[in-house]
Design an enzyme around this catalytic site. Structure first.
Site, short mmCIF file in Angstrom:
data_model
loop_
_atom_site.label_atom_id
_atom_site.label_comp_id
_atom_site.label_asym_id
_atom_site.label_seq_id
_atom_site.Cartn_x
_atom_site.Cartn_y
_atom_site.Cartn_z
N ARG A 52 -9.44 11.74 9.45
CA ARG A 52 -9.27 10.28 9.41
C ARG A 52 -9.69 9.58 10.67
O ARG A 52 -9.52 8.36 10.79
CB ARG A 52 -7.81 9.92 9.14
N ARG B 171 7.29 6.23 -2.22
CA ARG B 171 7.07 6.58 -0.82
C ARG B 171 7.38 5.38 0.06
O ARG B 171 7.07 4.25 -0.31
CB ARG B 171 5.61 7.02 -0.62
N ARG C 8 3.03 3.14 -7.65
CA ARG C 8 3.05 4.60 -7.68
C ARG C 8 4.45 5.15 -7.45
O ARG C 8 5.21 4.63 -6.64
CB ARG C 8 2.12 5.14 -6.58
N LYS D 154 -7.59 10.38 -3.85
CA LYS D 154 -7.98 11.64 -3.19
C LYS D 154 -7.07 12.79 -3.64
O LYS D 154 -7.55 13.86 -3.98
CB LYS D 154 -7.90 11.52 -1.66
N ARG E 152 -1.88 0.35 6.29
CA ARG E 152 -2.71 1.54 6.00
C ARG E 152 -4.16 1.14 5.71
O ARG E 152 -5.09 1.82 6.12
CB ARG E 152 -2.12 2.32 4.82
P1 AP5 Z 1 -3.49 9.24 -5.16
O1 AP5 Z 1 -4.23 10.36 -5.79
O2 AP5 Z 1 -2.10 9.47 -4.66
O3 AP5 Z 1 -4.41 8.56 -4.01
P2 AP5 Z 1 -4.65 8.99 -2.52
O4 AP5 Z 1 -6.03 8.55 -2.18
O5 AP5 Z 1 -4.31 10.43 -2.32
O6 AP5 Z 1 -3.61 8.02 -1.82
P3 AP5 Z 1 -2.52 8.31 -0.73
O7 AP5 Z 1 -1.72 7.07 -0.59
O8 AP5 Z 1 -1.74 9.57 -1.00
O9 AP5 Z 1 -3.44 8.52 0.49
P4 AP5 Z 1 -3.09 8.28 1.92
O10 AP5 Z 1 -4.34 8.76 2.52
O11 AP5 Z 1 -2.67 6.93 2.31
O12 AP5 Z 1 -1.74 9.14 2.11
P5 AP5 Z 1 -1.48 10.63 2.59
O13 AP5 Z 1 -0.35 11.16 1.86
O14 AP5 Z 1 -2.73 11.42 2.61
O15 AP5 Z 1 -3.50 8.02 -6.21
C1 AP5 Z 1 -2.81 6.81 -5.91
C2 AP5 Z 1 -2.19 6.27 -7.23
O16 AP5 Z 1 -3.26 5.90 -8.11
C3 AP5 Z 1 -1.35 7.31 -7.99
O17 AP5 Z 1 -0.27 6.66 -8.60
C4 AP5 Z 1 -2.33 7.87 -9.03
O18 AP5 Z 1 -1.64 8.31 -10.20
C5 AP5 Z 1 -3.20 6.66 -9.31
N1 AP5 Z 1 -4.59 6.99 -9.63
C6 AP5 Z 1 -5.36 7.98 -9.10
N2 AP5 Z 1 -6.60 7.96 -9.63
C7 AP5 Z 1 -6.62 6.91 -10.50
C8 AP5 Z 1 -7.62 6.35 -11.36
N3 AP5 Z 1 -8.87 6.88 -11.43
N4 AP5 Z 1 -7.31 5.28 -12.10
C9 AP5 Z 1 -6.07 4.74 -12.06
N5 AP5 Z 1 -5.06 5.23 -11.30
C10 AP5 Z 1 -5.34 6.29 -10.50
O19 AP5 Z 1 -1.07 10.36 4.12
C11 AP5 Z 1 0.16 9.73 4.41
C12 AP5 Z 1 0.31 9.52 5.90
O20 AP5 Z 1 0.27 10.80 6.59
C13 AP5 Z 1 -0.80 8.70 6.58
O21 AP5 Z 1 -0.58 7.30 6.44
C14 AP5 Z 1 -0.65 9.18 8.02
O22 AP5 Z 1 0.47 8.61 8.64
C15 AP5 Z 1 -0.38 10.67 7.85
N6 AP5 Z 1 -1.62 11.45 7.84
C16 AP5 Z 1 -2.07 12.25 6.83
N7 AP5 Z 1 -3.25 12.81 7.16
C17 AP5 Z 1 -3.55 12.35 8.41
C18 AP5 Z 1 -4.66 12.55 9.28
N8 AP5 Z 1 -5.69 13.33 8.95
N9 AP5 Z 1 -4.63 11.92 10.48
C19 AP5 Z 1 -3.60 11.15 10.85
N10 AP5 Z 1 -2.53 10.90 10.07
C20 AP5 Z 1 -2.51 11.50 8.85
#
Ligand code: AP5
Length: 228
Positions: free
Chosen positions: A88, A156, A127, A13, A167
């Site tokens: 979410r 992270r 990552r 994402k 997660r």
């Molecule tokens: P990446 O682009 O980082 O993937 P992502 O889907 O953004 O994954 P995240 O782990 O960041 O999402 P998340 O939703 O768990 O965490 P967030 O920070 O939003 O890609 C992942 C890896 O794959 C990278 O190394 C990338 O290079 C690689 N990659 C990407 N595309 C690829 C491809 N096509 N092929 C191969 N490799 C690829 O949230 C963190 C925390 O914040 C949550 O757990 C929660 O505690 C809190 N939080 C955030 N938003 C909310 C909400 N709305 N409600 C409640 N809590 C929330």
């Protein structure tokens, strides 16, 4: 245009939000990034979120809706926004819809990035991210230097095996129902097969956004990931 990006942790994402932001000229709003920045700044919001984030649990809806209220009513989001991981839970989807209605706006598109669990675990456990600009990297060791801003790459805390498992479980229980909620509210969810090279996924997403505008069906071949 307001675009909501859905998908399990590691689906890409954040990666795609950056690329779509550049292509579409819309700001990216990633609640995860906002919360990590708040934590670095030592704000009340950041400190409240820390324990939830470290475990891989969701931060309370009230905190997220407060962030969305701030950003969606700011001048930066005047033309629209790409909301990365910002919806979410069903109460968050409802709260966002209500808040946007009050300011005469609505969610225009919902994209769901679909990747199977094995690939998600592989991506997250290898990552690193820039502690400055949050850019994610594959195959770079902690301590390397970010190509974009010169910041230091780190792992992270929520990319530890136990937090990854939690997660994925949280995604299945609390976030997957959001897909059905949008469907029930007459919003087509555009499912993208995101188990492909990054550029291919971007093309699929742009194609889905464009073809949806012309009344065509969903894009991508539709591998199933956590909870669907
Ligand atoms: P990446 O682009 O980082 O993937 P992502 O889907 O953004 O994954 P995240 O782990 O960041 O999402 P998340 O939703 O768990 O965490 P967030 O920070 O939003 O890609 C992942 C890896 O794959 C990278 O190394 C990338 O290079 C690689 N990659 C990407 N595309 C690829 C491809 N096509 N092929 C191969 N490799 C690829 O949230 C963190 C925390 O914040 C949550 O757990 C929660 O505690 C809190 N939080 C955030 N938003 C909310 C909400 N709305 N409600 C409640 N809590 C929330």
């Amino acid at each position: 245009m307001i675009i909501v990006l859905l998908g399990p942790p590691g689906a890409g994402k954040g990666t795609q939000a950056d690329l779509l932001s550049a292509r579409l000229g819309l700001p990216k709003i990633a609640t995860g990034d906002v919360l990590r920045a708040a934590l670095r700044d030592g704000t009340k919001r950041g400190l409240e979120a820390k324990a939830y984030m470290d475990r891989g649990d969701l931060v309370p809806d009230s905190v997220i809706l407060g962030i969305l209220q701030d950003v969606m009513t700011s001048p930066a989001a005047k033309k629209g926004a790409i909301l990365d991981g910002a919806v979410r839970t069903v109460p968050q989807a409802e709260g966002l819809a209500t808040m946007l209605k009050q300011i005469g706006r609505k969610v225009d598109k919902v994209l769901l990035f679909d990747v199977d669990d094995e690939e998600l675990v592989k991506r997250l456990s290898t990552r690193t991210v820039c502690e400055g600009c949050q850019t994610p990297y594959m195959g770079r060791e902690p301590g390397s230097v970010c190509e974009k801003c010169g910041g230091r790459l780190v792992r992270r805390k929520d990319d530890e095996p136990e937090a990854i498992r939690n997660r994925l479980d949280v995604y299945r229980r609390q976030t997957a129902p959001v897909i059905g909620w949008y469907g029930n509210n007459k919003m087509k969810v555009l499912r993208i097969d995101a188990d492909a090279p990054v550029d291919t996924v971007t093309s699929r997403a742009l194609n889905a956004l464009g073809s949806e505008g012309r009344g065509k069906a969903e894009a991508g071949s539709g591998k199933r990931s956590a909870g669907k």
